[in-house]
Design an enzyme around this catalytic site. Structure first.
Site, mmCIF file in Angstrom:
data_model
loop_
_atom_site.group_PDB
_atom_site.id
_atom_site.type_symbol
_atom_site.label_atom_id
_atom_site.label_comp_id
_atom_site.label_asym_id
_atom_site.label_seq_id
_atom_site.Cartn_x
_atom_site.Cartn_y
_atom_site.Cartn_z
ATOM 1 N N GLN A 199 46.284 73.952 58.868
ATOM 2 C CA GLN A 199 46.484 72.951 57.827
ATOM 3 C C GLN A 199 45.576 73.246 56.628
ATOM 4 O O GLN A 199 44.369 73.405 56.777
ATOM 5 C CB GLN A 199 46.193 71.542 58.390
ATOM 6 C CG GLN A 199 46.481 70.425 57.418
ATOM 7 C CD GLN A 199 47.962 70.317 57.045
ATOM 8 O OE1 GLN A 199 48.839 70.421 57.902
ATOM 9 N NE2 GLN A 199 48.235 70.118 55.761
ATOM 10 N N ASP A 244 54.853 78.592 59.024
ATOM 11 C CA ASP A 244 54.712 78.063 57.661
ATOM 12 C C ASP A 244 55.293 79.046 56.635
ATOM 13 O O ASP A 244 55.538 78.674 55.490
ATOM 14 C CB ASP A 244 53.217 77.841 57.347
ATOM 15 C CG ASP A 244 52.834 76.370 57.340
ATOM 16 O OD1 ASP A 244 53.735 75.522 57.218
ATOM 17 O OD2 ASP A 244 51.631 76.076 57.433
ATOM 18 N N LYS A 248 53.326 65.738 61.696
ATOM 19 C CA LYS A 248 53.918 66.958 62.269
ATOM 20 C C LYS A 248 53.902 66.880 63.797
ATOM 21 O O LYS A 248 54.882 67.218 64.460
ATOM 22 C CB LYS A 248 53.153 68.197 61.778
ATOM 23 C CG LYS A 248 53.418 68.514 60.308
ATOM 24 C CD LYS A 248 52.472 69.571 59.755
ATOM 25 C CE LYS A 248 52.655 69.686 58.252
ATOM 26 N NZ LYS A 248 51.672 70.553 57.596
#
Ligand code: NAD
Length: 286
Positions: free
Chosen positions: A98, A121, A54
């Site tokens: 994460q 997200d 990412k």
């Protein structure tokens, strides 16, 4: 005849190129770079790889990323404090925690602490609710990636009259992709670990999304000839090779099939970048 592959890697590349151009044009006018903060707690090996990918993708398109590594012993309060700091930071437009978090940290409380306007997200309840109600918000990246892949298949822009079957009902893939398919007028069936006779459902699918995490779960006999099959699963086969939930033989039956690797995975990262750039745009207008 073998079905056509839906090349997620190429599609993701074109999305990233477009974002690169958008950001270069914005930078030429003096606009600040979009910022993504990634919080990585502990040392889970898979998470380290995902985060590295990412961060690298951010650098390629011109998004400023900050990786905050915290030890596995980080307390709930410390982590919440870091999230609150990032919520207040005007240079940060996207916050990504994460997952999974180490034991002892309450994922749902941490996710709830992220400012929904920076939740790139798309996991916050506000964004999940916006998707449910058809209101603007951030869509979760993996299901969004599935829909963008579907856009490339002729005749799939409207799914009126079509049956879509989703295998898997997680908050991050199964449920949101079912809502997105419904919003496109598909008749949607959601299957899960408690569904008896899974094949009876999957065989009637014009669009089949497999989001389970079991190598080879979907076999050729479970797929309607001519179906579009999107494989979200990420697994290792008995030789340790990366594979999805869909057996290789399905390519002989499906009209279109997304491969693993090179399918949904790269799209997920491209849509994360898209959401971060979009967040920066919305913050600039606010
Ligand atoms: P999850 O474990 O949260 O959910 C799995 C779902 O599959 C559950 O709803 C469960 O009921 C269902 N299931 C389990 N066994 C089943 C069976 N035998 N028949 C029918 N349904 C069954 O997983 P998740 O987070 O939704 O992820 C699913 C897969 O997608 C995993 O392999 C994951 O690694 C992958 N994934 C890929 C990406 C990507 O970027 N490509 C992103 C997220 C998840």
């Amino acid at each position: 005849m073998a079905g056509q592959l839906i090349d997620g890697a190429a599609l993701a590349r074109s999305i990233r190129e477009q974002l690169t151009q958008t950001l270069a044009a914005a930078a030429a006018t003096g606009a600040a770079r979009p910022g993504l903060a990634v919080l990585l707690v502990g040392d889970d090996a898979a998470s380290q790889v995902y985060v590295r990918n990412k961060v690298k993708a951010c650098a390629e398109v011109g998004v400023a990323s900050t990786l905050l590594r915290l030890p596995a012993q980080t307390s709930q309060d410390e982590l919440l404090a870091r999230v609150h700091e990032l919520n207040q930071d005007p240079t940060v437009h996207g916050i990504l925690v994460q997952l999974p978090l180490p034991p002892g940290l309450d994922e749902s409380r941490i996710m709830a602490a992220i400012d929904p306007a920076k939740d790139v997200d798309g996991f916050h309840a506000v964004n999940a609710g916006a998707l449910l109600l058809g209101q603007p918000g951030f869509w979760p990246c993996t299901p969004h990636g599935c829909m963008r892949m579907l856009d490339t298949v002729p005749g799939m822009q409207s799914l009126r009259g079509k049956h879509a079957v989703v295998v898997g009902r997680s908050h991050i893939v199964g449920k949101p992709v079912a809502l997105m398919l419904l919003a496109r007028d598909a008749t949607v069936t959601v299957c899960h670990s408690g569904t008896p006779d899974l094949a009876a459902h999957t065989r009637t699918a014009d669009v089949l999304v497999a989001a389970v995490g079991r190598a080879g779960l979907i076999t050729a006999g479970m797929v309607k000839p001519g179906a579009v099959v999107l494989d979200v699963g990420i697994n290792r086969d008995s030789q340790g090779k990366l594979c999805g939930d869909v057996a290789a033989s399905v390519a002989q039956v499906a009209a279109y099939l997304s491969p693993v690797p090179g399918g949904v995975g790269p799209m997920t990262i491209a849509l994360l970048l898209h959401n971060t750039v979009e967040s920066a745009r919305r913050h600039a207008l606010a």
